[in-house]
Scaffold this motif. Sequence first.
Motif, PDB file in Angstrom:
ATOM      1  N   ILE A 196      -1.644   8.793  -9.493  1.00 30.62           N
ATOM      2  CA  ILE A 196      -2.787   9.182 -10.121  1.00 30.62           C
ATOM      3  C   ILE A 196      -2.685   8.954 -11.698  1.00 30.62           C
ATOM      4  N   LEU A 197      -3.165   7.987 -12.029  1.00 30.52           N
ATOM      5  CA  LEU A 197      -3.176   7.139 -13.240  1.00 30.52           C
ATOM      6  C   LEU A 197      -4.078   8.037 -14.230  1.00 30.52           C
ATOM      7  N   LYS A 198      -3.657   8.571 -15.373  1.00 27.14           N
ATOM      8  CA  LYS A 198      -4.412   9.336 -16.246  1.00 27.14           C
ATOM      9  C   LYS A 198      -5.230   8.209 -17.361  1.00 27.14           C
ATOM     10  N   PRO A 199      -5.929   8.516 -18.269  1.00 24.93           N
ATOM     11  CA  PRO A 199      -6.699   7.691 -19.118  1.00 24.93           C
ATOM     12  C   PRO A 199      -5.732   6.933 -19.981  1.00 24.93           C
ATOM     13  N   ASN A 200      -5.955   5.639 -20.065  1.00 25.91           N
ATOM     14  CA  ASN A 200      -5.252   4.821 -21.079  1.00 25.91           C
ATOM     15  C   ASN A 200      -3.945   4.819 -20.711  1.00 25.91           C
ATOM     16  N   SER A 201      -3.580   4.746 -19.334  1.00 24.77           N
ATOM     17  CA  SER A 201      -2.068   4.745 -18.944  1.00 24.77           C
ATOM     18  C   SER A 201      -1.541   2.999 -19.013  1.00 24.77           C
ATOM     19  N   LYS A 202      -0.399   3.006 -19.140  1.00 29.40           N
ATOM     20  CA  LYS A 202       0.463   1.583 -19.314  1.00 29.40           C
ATOM     21  C   LYS A 202       1.271   1.309 -18.478  1.00 29.40           C
ATOM     22  N   ILE A 203       1.421  -0.141 -18.410  1.00 27.88           N
ATOM     23  CA  ILE A 203       2.486  -0.460 -17.005  1.00 27.88           C
ATOM     24  C   ILE A 203       3.296  -1.658 -17.472  1.00 27.88           C
ATOM     25  N   GLN A 240      -9.131   9.132 -15.177  1.00 25.16           N
ATOM     26  CA  GLN A 240      -7.951   8.890 -14.312  1.00 25.16           C
ATOM     27  C   GLN A 240      -8.428   8.278 -12.941  1.00 25.16           C
ATOM     28  N   PHE A 241      -7.624   7.701 -12.169  1.00 25.27           N
ATOM     29  CA  PHE A 241      -8.234   7.322 -10.922  1.00 25.27           C
ATOM     30  C   PHE A 241      -6.728   7.048 -10.154  1.00 25.27           C
ATOM     31  N   PRO A 242      -7.090   7.055  -8.980  1.00 26.07           N
ATOM     32  CA  PRO A 242      -5.771   6.862  -7.898  1.00 26.07           C
ATOM     33  C   PRO A 242      -5.446   5.610  -7.534  1.00 26.07           C
ATOM     34  N   LEU A 243      -4.204   5.053  -7.515  1.00 25.18           N
ATOM     35  CA  LEU A 243      -3.949   3.729  -7.237  1.00 25.18           C
ATOM     36  C   LEU A 243      -2.950   3.732  -6.163  1.00 25.18           C
ATOM     37  N   ASN A 244      -3.507   3.231  -4.915  1.00 24.00           N
ATOM     38  CA  ASN A 244      -2.491   3.047  -3.882  1.00 24.00           C
ATOM     39  C   ASN A 244      -2.295   1.461  -3.189  1.00 24.00           C
ATOM     40  N   ASN A 245      -2.940   0.739  -4.120  1.00 26.67           N
ATOM     41  CA  ASN A 245      -2.890  -0.841  -3.672  1.00 26.67           C
ATOM     42  C   ASN A 245      -2.263  -1.609  -4.858  1.00 26.67           C
ATOM     43  N   CYS A 298      10.817 -11.294  -2.272  1.00 29.54           N
ATOM     44  CA  CYS A 298      10.467 -10.820  -3.549  1.00 29.54           C
ATOM     45  C   CYS A 298      10.478  -9.131  -3.516  1.00 29.54           C
ATOM     46  N   LYS A 299      11.227  -8.809  -4.900  1.00 25.16           N
ATOM     47  CA  LYS A 299      11.451  -7.334  -5.013  1.00 25.16           C
ATOM     48  C   LYS A 299      10.899  -7.251  -6.497  1.00 25.16           C
ATOM     49  N   ILE A 300       9.988  -6.289  -6.563  1.00 27.21           N
ATOM     50  CA  ILE A 300       9.600  -5.982  -8.093  1.00 27.21           C
ATOM     51  C   ILE A 300       9.331  -4.585  -8.218  1.00 27.21           C
ATOM     52  N   GLU A 301       9.862  -4.078  -9.304  1.00 26.46           N
ATOM     53  CA  GLU A 301       9.612  -2.599  -9.845  1.00 26.46           C
ATOM     54  C   GLU A 301       8.705  -2.530 -10.804  1.00 26.46           C
ATOM     55  N   PHE A 302       7.679  -1.727 -10.659  1.00 28.27           N
ATOM     56  CA  PHE A 302       6.751  -1.431 -11.818  1.00 28.27           C
ATOM     57  C   PHE A 302       7.061  -0.156 -12.245  1.00 28.27           C
ATOM     58  N   LEU A 303       6.901   0.014 -13.523  1.00 25.18           N
ATOM     59  CA  LEU A 303       6.893   1.385 -14.292  1.00 25.18           C
ATOM     60  C   LEU A 303       5.600   1.578 -15.159  1.00 25.18           C
ATOM     61  N   PHE A 304       5.248   2.909 -14.816  1.00 29.37           N
ATOM     62  CA  PHE A 304       3.776   3.431 -15.260  1.00 29.37           C
ATOM     63  C   PHE A 304       4.291   4.460 -16.173  1.00 29.37           C
ATOM     64  N   ASP A 305       3.567   4.391 -17.528  1.00 25.32           N
ATOM     65  CA  ASP A 305       3.476   5.346 -18.427  1.00 25.32           C
ATOM     66  C   ASP A 305       2.056   6.076 -18.399  1.00 25.32           C
ATOM     67  N   LYS A 306       1.973   7.258 -17.632  1.00 26.01           N
ATOM     68  CA  LYS A 306       0.712   7.935 -17.652  1.00 26.01           C
ATOM     69  C   LYS A 306       0.257   8.755 -18.817  1.00 26.01           C
ATOM     70  N   TYR A 309       0.897  -1.254  -0.125  1.00 28.19           N
ATOM     71  CA  TYR A 309      -0.222   0.139  -0.098  1.00 28.19           C
ATOM     72  C   TYR A 309       0.753   1.267  -0.007  1.00 28.19           C
ATOM     73  N   LEU A 310       0.401   2.373  -0.751  1.00 25.73           N
ATOM     74  CA  LEU A 310       1.108   3.599  -0.732  1.00 25.73           C
ATOM     75  C   LEU A 310       0.272   4.652   0.373  1.00 25.73           C
ATOM     76  N   THR A 311       0.986   5.493   0.890  1.00 26.17           N
ATOM     77  CA  THR A 311       0.484   6.657   1.561  1.00 26.17           C
ATOM     78  C   THR A 311      -0.135   7.549   0.622  1.00 26.17           C
ATOM     79  N   ASP A 312       0.521   7.851  -0.449  1.00 24.72           N
ATOM     80  CA  ASP A 312       0.175   9.013  -1.308  1.00 24.72           C
ATOM     81  C   ASP A 312      -0.079   8.155  -2.743  1.00 24.72           C
TER      82      ASP A 312
END
Length: 655
Positions: free
Chosen positions: A22-29, A616-621, A646-654, A16-19
Amino acid sequence: MDSIQVTGNKPSFNNYLTDPIILKPNSKICINKASFSIPVWTQNYITMPALDVAEHDIIMCNIIVNGVNESITWREFHTAWDALNDIEDRGLATFYNGTYNFYMNNLLSFYTVGPPAEIKTIPTFTETLCKALSTKFLFYEFSSSDIISNKTDVSIIGGDTITINAVPYTVTQMNTRINNLGFTCEYAPEKNTQLTPTQMNNPAGIGNDKWTFVNSQLLNDEDIDFNYAGAGIGATPEAFAIATGATDHEDSQWAIDPNGGYWTFRADLSNAPAEVTCGILFMNDETKINTTNPPVIVETDIRIGINFNITGAIKTFRAVDGIAYDGDGDEAMKYYPTSNIQVYDDDVDVFFILIRRATSYEAESGKYIFKLLHGDINNPGISNAHTFYQSSFILPSPSIKCVPAIICSQTGGSPAGGLKIKDNYIIPVSQQSLDMGQFYSTATPGQFESTYFSDKNITFYPALDIPNDNNTIIEFWNQLGTGQTEVNGNQKTSYDSTELSSSISWPLGAMDIAYFIGVNETKQIFLDARNHLELNTVNLSATIPRQVEISLMNLSHTPHAGSHVGDVIFTEQDINKVVSYLNTDPSYFDTTNNQYLEYVYEAFNLVYRRLNNVSQFPLNNFQVKIGYKDFLTNSERVIQSLRGICKIEFLFDKN
């Protein structure tokens, strides 16, 4: 772009993220980096063949030890398994229905619920085979000598409980693996000595089939009487067991078995003065006793035995050990002690003449130990008797027979029954002892063929006759590393042995393998509440996964890959949640050991998945799941545990 690193110690975890992001429409991961390790329990096993009822009693395998050739049937093998196995329960039919496994690695120990707790193990294939062989051999004992290595690549079992045959056990992994099958055959004449001896009497209606008499008789069909009416004063009474001159080897049975056999008797002497010597004559099957012109034997013909003397009321005994020569070269008996100083209780004390091969510290091959023991009828049995003298003789072949003989020197006449040797019992020479000296031909009864005897020879081979071309038998022996073809040499022979101990070893063949990916409990590997240890096929995989999937379960995204493979359409939600696939190192595919699948990934070419969010919608989980697909069954599989973090790094293109 935003990057988020998540961590967990399980295949499915939440971060979970404290902050929130904010993902914009049609974001990618996409996956930018990943590091985790998946434990794999690799189970190697050999399956017992599928046999019908008629095949239970056919020969499973043969073994030759120093010329003694014995076979084991499939039924006898199961009997040995059943006698050893205190944990599992499986009848003959279900043992040979093609599903019972002998496990060759990840051997387990089982603790009963105490107090007191008891540790048990399931017998291995070699332990079962040795039990069956030890039952068939009279004076050899077999023990497993598998080459076992420690394999601690994966530690999965966590002390959980599994129930087998209605008994709960706490299971512990022993981290061991059988690399080579092997067993050792030790000379064990005490097995023969512990057998119940046979009484050397003459059953009613049967003639003197046990003894030959000269100036003596069998009294009451049990006792040998050396002074009876009609023998004549001064005559030399004698008796020797019938063990020679036979036309068939089955009749040659009243010699003492040289591998732990013995002759036991009691002396009942009441007419003085007299001497009685009970001892051994060395003969063979062709020896015929001359009974035409007594005396047949003299005391110096007996090389080892016990001499009894009665003078007045004094009754003594001493050992007879070969012959000596006086100054003129004449033969004389060797006694120990030379004087008559050891007394015995008449008709109460029991005497034994025991024979066995010399052990390694007692000298060279061909040497036999002759032990003279003294006990009494109040403490019966040879185990309660005590050795009072021991000697040795070189017998170049076990076919030389040690025949009981008795000679009496009676110088005064008396009524019948005055000098008796009573309760004669013997452990007679066995066919296995005869085989050590010469191989008996069943094709031509009465004929003996080539000599096999060797102190350092052991040969093991499976039966070549396969009923109905039973492929499960052929596969069984192939997995054990003994090819089922005579051309390829299915015999395993070893000469690398020491005195009176033979060993043999060979590598295993290609075994069946079952993989359990990411398990952490015994019940995920073996089924609970069964009568025997049985693999849990729900979690079993026939292969190492070619790739693993990293999914975000709380986002809606669809991979560009097709939605079905072959005829199978994926309807599970997981397949639509995959962010990226990580390939498995091909070097893992060929291993037969427990292992950890290590995944260290860093993207060089970013491959994004569309989130398909229309606003757009917020993502904290972040609900992360690591899994894989079994390509052989086209089904999604669940991983139960990871190793470490386990360590994983996700990259978002907003954009």
